[in-house]
Design an enzyme around this catalytic site. Structure first.
Site, PDB file in Angstrom:
ATOM      1  N   ARG A   1      -0.764  26.917   7.288  1.00 50.94           N
ATOM      2  CA  ARG A   1       0.383  27.441   6.751  1.00 50.94           C
ATOM      3  C   ARG A   1       0.589  29.077   6.231  1.00 50.94           C
ATOM      4  NH1 ARG A   1       3.293  22.232   3.647  1.00 50.94           N
ATOM      5  NH2 ARG A   1       4.336  21.636   5.602  1.00 50.94           N
TER       6      ARG A   1
ATOM      7  N   GLY B   1       2.564  18.627   8.169  1.00 49.05           N
ATOM      8  CA  GLY B   1       1.285  19.018   7.794  1.00 49.05           C
ATOM      9  C   GLY B   1       0.020  18.387   8.089  1.00 49.05           C
TER      10      GLY B   1
HETATM   11  N1  LIG Z   1      -3.170   3.033   9.737  1.00 44.34           N
HETATM   12  C1  LIG Z   1      -3.287   3.813   8.769  1.00 44.34           C
HETATM   13  N2  LIG Z   1      -3.561   3.262   7.156  1.00 44.34           N
HETATM   14  C2  LIG Z   1      -3.471   4.186   6.479  1.00 44.34           C
HETATM   15  N3  LIG Z   1      -3.123   5.357   6.281  1.00 44.34           N
HETATM   16  C3  LIG Z   1      -2.948   5.786   7.755  1.00 44.34           C
HETATM   17  C4  LIG Z   1      -2.900   5.138   8.847  1.00 44.34           C
HETATM   18  N4  LIG Z   1      -2.500   5.910   9.859  1.00 44.34           N
HETATM   19  C5  LIG Z   1      -2.306   7.161   9.405  1.00 44.34           C
HETATM   20  N5  LIG Z   1      -2.718   7.252   7.871  1.00 44.34           N
HETATM   21  C6  LIG Z   1      -2.589   8.286   7.184  1.00 44.34           C
HETATM   22  O1  LIG Z   1      -1.322   8.913   7.387  1.00 44.34           O
HETATM   23  C7  LIG Z   1      -1.415  10.229   6.544  1.00 44.34           C
HETATM   24  C8  LIG Z   1      -0.573  11.221   7.395  1.00 44.34           C
HETATM   25  O2  LIG Z   1       0.750  10.875   7.294  1.00 44.34           O
HETATM   26  P1  LIG Z   1       1.889  11.876   7.050  1.00 44.34           P
HETATM   27  O3  LIG Z   1       3.187  10.996   7.134  1.00 44.34           O
HETATM   28  O4  LIG Z   1       1.643  12.478   5.767  1.00 44.34           O
HETATM   29  O5  LIG Z   1       1.669  12.983   8.084  1.00 44.34           O
HETATM   30  P2  LIG Z   1       2.660  14.115   8.471  1.00 44.34           P
HETATM   31  O6  LIG Z   1       3.928  13.832   8.467  1.00 44.34           O
HETATM   32  O7  LIG Z   1       2.159  14.997   9.570  1.00 44.34           O
HETATM   33  O8  LIG Z   1       2.296  15.018   7.195  1.00 44.34           O
HETATM   34  P3  LIG Z   1       3.231  15.661   5.836  1.00 44.34           P
HETATM   35  O9  LIG Z   1       3.950  14.821   5.601  1.00 44.34           O
HETATM   36  O10 LIG Z   1       2.246  16.268   4.941  1.00 44.34           O
HETATM   37  O11 LIG Z   1       3.848  17.047   6.586  1.00 44.34           O
HETATM   38  C9  LIG Z   1      -2.798  10.674   6.724  1.00 44.34           C
HETATM   39  O12 LIG Z   1      -3.509  10.780   5.542  1.00 44.34           O
HETATM   40  C10 LIG Z   1      -3.337   9.432   7.542  1.00 44.34           C
HETATM   41  O13 LIG Z   1      -4.619   8.872   6.827  1.00 44.34           O
HETATM   42  O1  LIG Z   2       5.027  20.081   2.668  1.00 39.90           O
HETATM   43  C1  LIG Z   2       6.109  20.038   2.873  1.00 39.90           C
HETATM   44  O2  LIG Z   2       6.696  19.414   3.751  1.00 39.90           O
HETATM   45  C2  LIG Z   2       6.887  21.238   2.258  1.00 39.90           C
HETATM   46  O3  LIG Z   2       6.120  21.798   1.579  1.00 39.90           O
HETATM   47  C3  LIG Z   2       7.883  20.509   1.368  1.00 39.90           C
HETATM   48  O4  LIG Z   2       7.493  19.928   0.397  1.00 39.90           O
HETATM   49  P1  LIG Z   2       8.098  18.663  -0.366  1.00 39.90           P
HETATM   50  O5  LIG Z   2       8.265  17.649   0.444  1.00 39.90           O
HETATM   51  O6  LIG Z   2       7.406  18.460  -1.769  1.00 39.90           O
HETATM   52  O7  LIG Z   2       9.415  19.214  -0.945  1.00 39.90           O
END
Ligand SMILES: Nc1ncnc2c1ncn2[C@@H]1O[C@H](COP(=O)(O)OP(=O)(O)OP(=O)(O)O)[C@@H](O)[C@H]1O
Ligand SMILES: O=C(O)[C@H](O)COP(=O)(O)O
Length: 418
Positions: A56, A374
């Protein structure tokens, strides 16, 4: 969409070129000495006080350096985490500043607050071209409430507002939306690139469109899935999120991450998918362990044979084969969320395998691949293929909301400023 006419005759349709619906840095001239408030997203993953993924920061570097090179006083506004009760040292942006300096290869000044005397005196001490990182905007309640007084206090330190934080544009906060009502507002280079790429890749996507949605945040994504099934041809559900769907079918998921109270919602999503003609692909097998740690003893089991004392931490090889078959069929792939707990080996296996296959299909010119989130970006970096996707967005929630066709407040206000 506003259209720009560039010479030629109406007979030649090439004479109509789309112009961004928002102002960009190209619309800014003579900014030497101007105080430019730049909203960036520095909400980066941190472990043991160290930034573990600088993507980022790398994405916003061009905007920051372009403004600095043009002699502007570049004042960075950002949030970090979700502080509940005002300032907290572990969510201070001073922790991120060294990484920003390293990526920019430029000194970065800091201030202990984003408004008031601390911010004003830091801004007053800036020379042209300096870069200043103000403290976490979310240390003030006015940020998330988009309070006019707080917004005015932020605006007091700037002449121009540039928003380069697409990934925070789904928040109608003071620094992501409010400021555009107080100062001349422009999109930064990353915001511009992000909107242009998403429009190109997903505005009118080539079909079939396959979406992969994984990750841990079941409750935050389940509503989004409801909209996605109406738009894509197939939806692959992986990661912890899949357990809620599997449990909703009546399958025992043992100690796996699962939101049992969302079973009805999961069922509704499956019904909506069937109505919309969207195929739902759930894991057929899983890799289970009894501990959530790297190298934990593990075994692969069919999805209906999860041991009661174990948790699924990755989708299994049969599932990967099925997912890759869908990737092969797809003309457009949209991906958010890893298929397993990719941070701890060997539970990164499925995510890496599917990511590599998607990259291969993209390189062969068979697939437009767009990924966001992320952790998704970290997972693609981990698989070594982030640069091989058609476009990788650093946005999580904003990416998904954009995917749903929702209007993002931070983008809407830039469009209104055009
Ligand atoms: N089967 C599982 N059990 C537990 N945790 C899991 C499993 N599969 C994936 N994860 C966790 O999900 C997390 C990532 O999911 P997340 O929804 O945060 O992804 P993202 O949308 O790419 O990220 P962000 O929301 O930060 O932008 C990771 O930390 C991973 O370890
Ligand atoms: O990590 C993100 O998706 C953005 O920085 C927004 O963060 P937030 O979900 O805490 O608003």
């Amino acid at each position: 969409m506003i259209l720009a006419m560039v010479g030629a005759t109406p007979a030649n349709q090439d004479w109509i070129l789309p112009m961004p619906a928002f102002k960009t840095l190209d619309d800014l001239s003579d900014i030497s000495g101007k105080r430019v408030l730049v909203r960036v997203d520095l909400n980066v993953p941190v472990k043991d006080g160290k930034v573990t993924d600088t993507t980022r920061i790398e994405r916003v570097a061009p905007t920051i350096l372009e403004l600095s090179d043009k002699g502007a006083k570049v004042i960075l506004l950002a949030h970090f985490g979700r502080p509940k009760d005002g300032p907290s040292p572990d969510l201070s942006l001073s922790l991120i500043a060294p990484s920003v300096e390293e990526v920019l290869d430029h000194a970065v000044l800091t201030a202990s607050d984003c408004i008031g005397d601390a911010a004003a005196s830091a801004v007053a001490a800036m020379n042209d071209g300096d870069i200043l990182l103000l403290e976490n905007t979310r240390f003030h309640k006015g940020e998330e409430k988009n309070e006019p007084d707080f917004t005015k206090a932020l605006a007091a330190n700037g002449d121009i507002y540039v928003n380069d934080a697409f990934s925070a544009a789904h928040r109608a906060h003071a620094s992501t939306e409010g400021l555009a009502h107080h100062l001349p507002a422009y999109a930064g280079r990353t915001m511009q690139a992000e909107l242009e790429a998403l429009e190109k890749g997903l505005g009118a996507p080539a079909r079939p469109v396959v979406a992969i949605v994984g990750g841990a945040k079941v409750s935050t994504k389940i509503d989004l899935l409801m909209n996605l099934v109406k738009k894509v041809d197939a939806l692959v559900i992986g990661g912890g999120m899949a357990n809620t769907f599997i449990a909703a079918r009546g399958t025992n998921v043992g100690k796996s991450l699962c939101e049992h109270d969302l079973a009805e919602t999961a069922k509704q999503i499956m019904i909506e998918a069937a109505t919309s003609g969207c195929a739902i692909i759930l894991p057929e097998d899983g890799v289970v362990a009894r501990e959530f740690k790297a190298g934990a003893a593990n075994e692969t089991v069919d999805i209906d044979a999860i041991p009661a004392d174990a948790m699924v931490l990755d989708v299994g090889p049969k599932s990967v084969e099925a997912i890759n078959a869908w990737i092969e069929r797809a003309a457009t792939l949209v991906w958010n969320g890893p298929l397993g707990a990719f941070e701890i080996e060997p539970f990164d296996t499925a995510t890496v395998a599917a990511a590599k296959y998607a990259a291969e299909r993209t390189a062969a010119g068979k697939l437009t691949s767009v990924a966001g989130g992320g952790d998704t970006v970290s997972a693609l970096n981990h698989a070594g293929v982030a640069d091989d996707f058609t476009y990788v967005s650093t946005a999580g929630g904003a990416f998904l909301e954009w995917m749903e066709g929702k209007e993002l407040p931070g983008v809407a206000v830039l469009n209104a400023a055009r």
